[in-house]
Design an enzyme around this catalytic site. Structure first.
Site, mmCIF file in Angstrom:
data_model
loop_
_atom_site.group_PDB
_atom_site.id
_atom_site.type_symbol
_atom_site.label_atom_id
_atom_site.label_comp_id
_atom_site.label_asym_id
_atom_site.label_seq_id
_atom_site.Cartn_x
_atom_site.Cartn_y
_atom_site.Cartn_z
ATOM 1 N N ARG A 48 1.264 -10.848 -12.377
ATOM 2 C CA ARG A 48 -0.050 -10.851 -13.024
ATOM 3 C C ARG A 48 -1.123 -11.592 -12.247
ATOM 4 O O ARG A 48 -2.218 -11.788 -12.760
ATOM 5 C CB ARG A 48 0.091 -11.398 -14.450
ATOM 6 C CG ARG A 48 0.984 -10.491 -15.291
ATOM 7 C CD ARG A 48 0.956 -10.770 -16.768
ATOM 8 N NE ARG A 48 1.658 -9.704 -17.448
ATOM 9 C CZ ARG A 48 2.967 -9.692 -17.685
ATOM 10 N NH1 ARG A 48 3.717 -10.709 -17.303
ATOM 11 N NH2 ARG A 48 3.533 -8.675 -18.291
ATOM 12 N N ASN B 230 -0.916 -8.814 -27.619
ATOM 13 C CA ASN B 230 0.165 -9.206 -26.730
ATOM 14 C C ASN B 230 -0.433 -9.957 -25.554
ATOM 15 O O ASN B 230 -1.324 -10.772 -25.753
ATOM 16 C CB ASN B 230 0.970 -7.968 -26.303
ATOM 17 C CG ASN B 230 2.392 -8.285 -25.893
ATOM 18 O OD1 ASN B 230 2.615 -8.986 -24.925
ATOM 19 N ND2 ASN B 230 3.357 -7.779 -26.634
ATOM 20 N N ASP C 188 6.869 -12.962 -28.828
ATOM 21 C CA ASP C 188 6.514 -14.035 -27.889
ATOM 22 C C ASP C 188 5.139 -14.612 -28.224
ATOM 23 O O ASP C 188 4.211 -13.867 -28.523
ATOM 24 C CB ASP C 188 6.454 -13.493 -26.465
ATOM 25 C CG ASP C 188 7.756 -12.877 -25.998
ATOM 26 O OD1 ASP C 188 8.311 -13.395 -25.037
ATOM 27 O OD2 ASP C 188 8.199 -11.874 -26.610
ATOM 28 N N GLY D 197 13.439 -14.527 -20.888
ATOM 29 C CA GLY D 197 14.177 -14.966 -22.049
ATOM 30 C C GLY D 197 14.982 -13.874 -22.717
ATOM 31 O O GLY D 197 15.946 -14.156 -23.429
ATOM 32 N N ARG E 121 0.823 -12.588 -31.578
ATOM 33 C CA ARG E 121 1.507 -11.308 -31.686
ATOM 34 C C ARG E 121 1.986 -11.025 -33.120
ATOM 35 O O ARG E 121 2.179 -9.877 -33.513
ATOM 36 C CB ARG E 121 2.700 -11.337 -30.722
ATOM 37 C CG ARG E 121 3.346 -10.030 -30.389
ATOM 38 C CD ARG E 121 4.147 -10.209 -29.106
ATOM 39 N NE ARG E 121 5.197 -9.233 -28.937
ATOM 40 C CZ ARG E 121 5.986 -9.171 -27.875
ATOM 41 N NH1 ARG E 121 5.832 -10.045 -26.888
ATOM 42 N NH2 ARG E 121 6.933 -8.260 -27.774
ATOM 43 N N ASP F 195 10.974 -10.715 -31.892
ATOM 44 C CA ASP F 195 10.581 -10.717 -30.479
ATOM 45 C C ASP F 195 9.071 -10.847 -30.314
ATOM 46 O O ASP F 195 8.463 -10.214 -29.459
ATOM 47 C CB ASP F 195 11.091 -9.442 -29.789
ATOM 48 C CG ASP F 195 10.976 -9.502 -28.270
ATOM 49 O OD1 ASP F 195 10.732 -10.591 -27.750
ATOM 50 O OD2 ASP F 195 11.114 -8.458 -27.625
#
Length: 527
Positions: A122, A380, A295, A183, A320, A293
């Site tokens: 990124r 996200n 994050d 993770g 999220r 999930d």
């Protein structure tokens, strides 16, 4: 061509083109010069707002591509380019390329071998005369900003275990802060600080506490050993408080919480760390014992603003899980939270402490269960922005649900998924992407712009003093919106899916707006 010859050619090119990156000091980073874009989010406060206004609501319809650079070997770029005095640095999973910001010509290229591909990259960081880059084989490297030659190479983790480093490094004082993934493999995360000059590791903060450490009681049995909690997106920094703010990823296995009973700290948290020592100052957990999930790595945005009539140092995050949070960034105290999506079924609200009030039965099952928002989230990793002129917080929003399932899973070393099954899109309810503007303190929606035909997340936002919000989508459309009303002012079809956030810079009196679209980097300017 020899390496020495390549370096000489790179420097000669810089001189001939009239572009020469100055040394980026800590003071430069503190000032956040609008002519340059020096960090992943543009500035330490991560507001992604530029003071540039040569391009504005009155002339944005005259915006046109000035150059397009095709990134060799790239598939779907997620990098946010950095610009230092007219030189642009952009990256992919295995490459860093320096471009002339006026014409898109290549100045130098660094190619990492062997060519591993584990996930996205990124972006890079800059400090001094170096460019910093996290690699697919879990190294942090420093390159000479003038030539692209390797200065130092620091090993963060064992690539054979499945680690890599996708986050753009963050330069603070004389340190480079770097995150890690993944993770979802049951690999425990951390945040590292390295000496910018030598590459020596200065401190490491582990996201999962070991037995006897504070927070370890939030894990049952030995579940902490394969607990997840990675740091795969760049955080923010408050120079006055000397605190680093970083969002932490999901626990593992993702969808089966039966094997890891408890709140599972410090997964799904915003943490504040002392920049000098890496010591944890405070944490706030958005989704205790997450089984979806979700994050919590979304960019923390730092704003100084009145709260209930009193000046306050705030941290805001659109999470999220579907809620917008306002925290005190000095103490981590929960101040306010509100939903920013309409499709929400897993909670009925938040307590006074900000903990979710869960709706019984809305969790993954063996047969599958509908959960809103979907695992991909109400938002996200696509970057939000904040405009201090309008007082509005802008974010990319996904409305949609998923069918979440769980099953027994076993941790397998070596970078294998440890998720205990997953989710699918809810049948008959296609996801919808939006750009929304929220009031900073209340989270109340002020306007909504539906991205028609768009159903996949990825593209972030940019706000400017010209009264604009710039947004991309999965259809490849790059759109300029009126920051006050959300009205679409102009569109440009890039031809490829946009999965990155736009940025802006100025050189020789001309403002540019740039974004990665598919395998291309496109720079726009006024005709």
């Amino acid at each position: 061509m020899s390496r020495a010859r390549q370096q000489a050619v790179s420097i000669f090119f810089l001189i001939c083109m009239g572009v020469a990156p100055a040394q980026v000091t800590y003071q430069h980073l503190l000032k956040a010069d609008p002519d340059n874009w020096l960090t992943y989010s543009g500035s330490y406060n991560s507001q992604r707002h530029s003071a540039l206004k040569q391009i504005h609501t009155g002339n944005v319809t005259a915006l046109a591509p000035k150059w397009i650079y095709h990134f060799p070997g790239a598939d779907e770029l997620e990098s946010v380019p950095l610009v230092v005095d007219g030189v642009m640095y952009v990256s992919d999973a295995n490459r860093v390329i320096a471009l002339d910001g006026r014409a898109g010509r290549v100045i130098w290229e660094y190619h990492r071998r062997p060519e591993l591909k584990r996930g996205a990259n990124r972006g890079v960081g800059v400090l001094g005369k170096k460019v910093y880059f996290g690699t697919q084989d879990a190294h942090l490297i420093a390159l000479d900003a003038r030539t692209g030659s390797l200065v130092w190479d620091a090993k963060m983790a064992e690539v054979s275990e499945g680690y890599w480093s996708p986050a753009a490094p963050l330069a603070i004082k004389d340190k480079i802060i770097a995150g890690i993934a993944a993770g979802d493999y049951g690999l425990n995360g951390w945040l590292d600080a390295y000496d910018a000059e030598s590459g020596r590791r200065l401190w490491r903060w582990n996201t999962i506490p070991k037995p006897g450490e504070k927070g370890s009681e939030s894990w049952s049995g030995d579940s902490w050993k394969t607990a997840g909690g990675d740091t795969w997106l760049t955080g923010s920094y408050d120079p006055k408080l000397n605190l680093i703010y970083w969002g932490i990823g999901n626990p593992a296995p993702d969808f089966d919480g039966d094997v890891r009973k408890g709140d599972n700290l410090y997964t799904e948290c915003m943490v504040a760390l002392d920049a000098d020592t890496g010591k944890l100052k405070w944490h706030f957990q958005f989704t205790p014992h997450d089984v979806h999930d979700w994050d919590a790595v979304e960019i923390p945005v730092l704003v100084d603003a009145p709260f209930h009539g009193q000046p306050r140092s705030l941290l805001v995050q659109a999470n999220r899980n579907g809620f917008y949070y306002v925290l005190d960034r000095a103490s981590g105290a929960f101040l306010h939270g509100t939903a920013f999506i309409t499709r929400l079924n897993w909670v009925s609200g938040l307590t006074e402490e900000g903990r979710p009030i869960r709706v019984p039965g809305v969790e993954p099952t063996l047969q599958g269960n509908k959960v809103c928002p979907a695992t991909s989230g109400a938002t996200n990793w696509m970057s939000p922005s904040y405009n201090p002129d309008t007082g509005l917080f802008y974010l990319a929003v996904q409305e949609g649900c998923g069918i979440n399932t769980k099953a027994a899973d076993k941790f397998r070393p070596g970078g294998n998924p440890y998720m205990a099954t997953g989710y699918t899109e809810s049948p008959g309810e296609p996801r919808e992407m939006h750009v929304r503007a929220l009031e900073l303190i209340t989270g109340k929606q002020r306007w909504d712009y539906p991205q028609i035909g768009s159903s996949r997340y990825g593209a972030g936002l940019l706000s400017t003093a010209g009264g604009l919000v710039l947004a991309g989508d999965d259809q490849g459309t790059f759109t300029a919106l009126d920051a006050s009303t959300g009205k679409a002012l102009c569109h440009f079809n890039t031809g490829e899916r946009i999965s990155a956030s736009p940025m802006t810079y100025s050189f020789k009196g001309r403002q540019y707006i740039a974004i990665a679209a598919g395998s291309n980097v496109i720079a726009f300017g006024l005709q």
